[in-house]
Design a protein around this motif. Structure first.
Motif, PDB file in Angstrom:
ATOM      1  N   ARG A 201       0.997   8.040 -17.149  1.00 39.07           N
ATOM      2  CA  ARG A 201       0.268   7.035 -16.362  1.00 39.07           C
ATOM      3  C   ARG A 201      -1.129   6.801 -16.934  1.00 39.07           C
ATOM      4  NH1 ARG A 201       0.712   7.265  -9.968  1.00 39.07           N
ATOM      5  NH2 ARG A 201       2.836   6.802 -10.668  1.00 39.07           N
ATOM      6  N   SER A 326      -5.915   0.946  -8.140  1.00 38.38           N
ATOM      7  CA  SER A 326      -4.907   1.665  -7.366  1.00 38.38           C
ATOM      8  C   SER A 326      -4.284   2.798  -8.176  1.00 38.38           C
ATOM      9  CB  SER A 326      -3.831   0.686  -6.899  1.00 38.38           C
ATOM     10  OG  SER A 326      -2.812   1.370  -6.200  1.00 38.38           O
ATOM     11  N   ALA A 327      -4.018   2.561  -9.469  1.00 42.41           N
ATOM     12  CA  ALA A 327      -3.441   3.609 -10.323  1.00 42.41           C
ATOM     13  C   ALA A 327      -4.417   4.773 -10.489  1.00 42.41           C
ATOM     14  CB  ALA A 327      -3.060   3.020 -11.677  1.00 42.41           C
ATOM     15  N   GLN A 329      -6.723   5.656  -8.366  1.00 41.90           N
ATOM     16  CA  GLN A 329      -6.768   6.381  -7.098  1.00 41.90           C
ATOM     17  C   GLN A 329      -5.573   7.315  -6.950  1.00 41.90           C
ATOM     18  OE1 GLN A 329      -9.317   6.236  -5.061  1.00 41.90           O
ATOM     19  NE2 GLN A 329      -8.436   7.689  -3.602  1.00 41.90           N
ATOM     20  N   GLN A 330      -4.397   6.868  -7.363  1.00 39.30           N
ATOM     21  CA  GLN A 330      -3.216   7.725  -7.295  1.00 39.30           C
ATOM     22  C   GLN A 330      -3.342   8.928  -8.236  1.00 39.30           C
ATOM     23  OE1 GLN A 330       0.167   5.242  -8.065  1.00 39.30           O
ATOM     24  NE2 GLN A 330      -0.075   4.026  -6.195  1.00 39.30           N
ATOM     25  N   THR A 333      -5.591  11.433  -6.689  1.00 39.41           N
ATOM     26  CA  THR A 333      -4.909  12.138  -5.595  1.00 39.41           C
ATOM     27  C   THR A 333      -3.952  13.201  -6.133  1.00 39.41           C
ATOM     28  OG1 THR A 333      -5.060  10.147  -4.246  1.00 39.41           O
ATOM     29  CG2 THR A 333      -3.502  11.832  -3.539  1.00 39.41           C
ATOM     30  N   GLN A 334      -3.229  12.874  -7.198  1.00 41.24           N
ATOM     31  CA  GLN A 334      -2.309  13.843  -7.774  1.00 41.24           C
ATOM     32  C   GLN A 334      -3.033  14.971  -8.504  1.00 41.24           C
ATOM     33  OE1 GLN A 334       0.502  11.777 -10.214  1.00 41.24           O
ATOM     34  NE2 GLN A 334       1.409  10.624  -8.524  1.00 41.24           N
TER      35      GLN A 334
END
Length: 356
Positions: A201, A326-327, A329-330, A333-334
């Motif tokens: 990612r 958004s990517a 932020q993900q 979080t991970q």
């Protein structure tokens, strides 16, 4: 008496005898008292002389004794001084020996402490060795889990520790076995992030940086106005109407009104956009390298700084910018759940048992 007197006496006629008269009494008594007094005085004189002689002898003896005692006292004083000097020298010698003895005693005490520690380390019981071995194996497995980002080394070490504790069957080690069971359950139920997926990612985000529109970008490609519906094909319009349409499009491109919340984005020169995109790529690459190096804090910080730069210098209303935000932020979080759970409860139980 002379011879003549004797002859005269013999030639003289005899004298008639006279009657004896009694002797007077008083002169005889006086002579006796005089003799008695004389005898008493003589005796007293003799006694006085004897006592004087005795006193003289006694005084002589006392003087001799005093002289002898004074001489002895002088010799004793000299001996006492000599003994005092010897005692001082001996005291100094004893003090020096005492200091040397104290130093030796301290060395012996230190050696004794070291020997006691060595004896204790050599005389550990089987349970203490078991506790030490389990502690070392768990710490090594925790390091391997942090390097490989996998919980399998920890689970394997905990299973081996549980089996060894079960074979030992020692009551005082039951607390350790309980802690091992709890840590195993917590590690099995823990959510661990997919590190390869995070790396892919991040690579995808780095490739999409070149397509992101800047907040102060100008040109026809950056207008977000809705396309005007065409009522007829361009060939059907007359030449003057086509000319008007071109002039109107050029006029619209001359002036553009937009809202820029960050003054840094408005002051950014157009030729600096390349360097801005390259800097954003470097931030993402640093996050990727930190994640490969198992430095999750550094990776999280790089992704956060990349998100700040994205929101400050790029157009927040563009779809690509919103998808990139958004990517990021993900990913953040991970990255919070990348860290593996620790076996602190088991290590604390092992330390408690080892301390006892």
């Amino acid at each position: 008496m002379s011879a003549e007197t004797v002859r005269d006496t013999e030639s003289a006629p005899p004298v008639p005898a006279l009657e004896p008269r009694p002797a007077p009494v008083v002169p005889a008594a006086r002579s006796r008292s005089a003799q008695l007094v004389g005898w008493v005085l003589g005796t007293a004189t003799v006694l006085a002389l004897g006592s004087s002689v005795m006193l003289w002898q006694k005084l002589s003896t006392i003087q001799e004794q005093l002289a002898r005692q004074s001489a002895d006292a002088g010799s004793n004083a000299v001996e006492a001084r000599t003994l005092a000097r010897q005692a001082q020298d001996l005291a100094r010698d004893v003090a020096a020996r005492q200091a040397a003895t104290d130093a030796r005693i301290s060395e012996v005490a230190l050696q004794r402490t070291q020997l006691e520690d060595l004896m204790q380390s050599l005389s550990r019981s089987r349970d203490e060795n078991l506790v030490v071995d389990i502690d070392a194996s768990l710490r090594l497995a925790q390091q391997q889990a942090q390097l490989t980002m996998s919980a399998e080394p920890l689970l394997g070490a905990l299973r081996a520790a549980d089996q060894r504790l079960a074979r030992a069957a020692e009551p005082r080690l039951a607390r350790i076995r309980t802690a091992v069971t709890r840590d195993m359950e917590r590690i099995r139920t823990a959510a661990v992030a997919d590190v390869p997926g995070l790396l892919l990612r991040i690579d995808e985000m780095a490739r999409q940086v070149d397509d992101l529109p800047l907040a102060n970008a100008v040109g026809p490609g950056t207008t977000r106005a809705a396309p005007r519906p065409e009522t007829a094909p361009a060939r059907a319009l007359p030449w003057w109407q086509q000319w008007l349409e071109g002039v109107r499009d050029e006029a619209r491109a001359l002036v553009r009104v937009s809202r820029v919340d960050q003054p840094e984005a408005a002051l950014l020169a157009p030729e600096q956009g390349f360097f801005l995109r390259e800097n954003l790529k470097l931030r993402l690459m640093n996050a990727r390298l930190a994640l490969l190096a198992r430095q999750t804090d550094a990776a999280r910080a790089d992704v956060a700084s990349a998100a700040v730069a994205l929101n400050r210098y790029f157009d927040p209303a563009a779809r690509r910018t919103q998808a990139m935000a958004s990517a990021m932020q993900q990913v953040q979080t991970q990255l919070r759940v990348v860290e593996l759970p620790r076996v602190d409860e088991t290590l604390a139980a092992l330390a408690t048992v080892a301390g006892r």
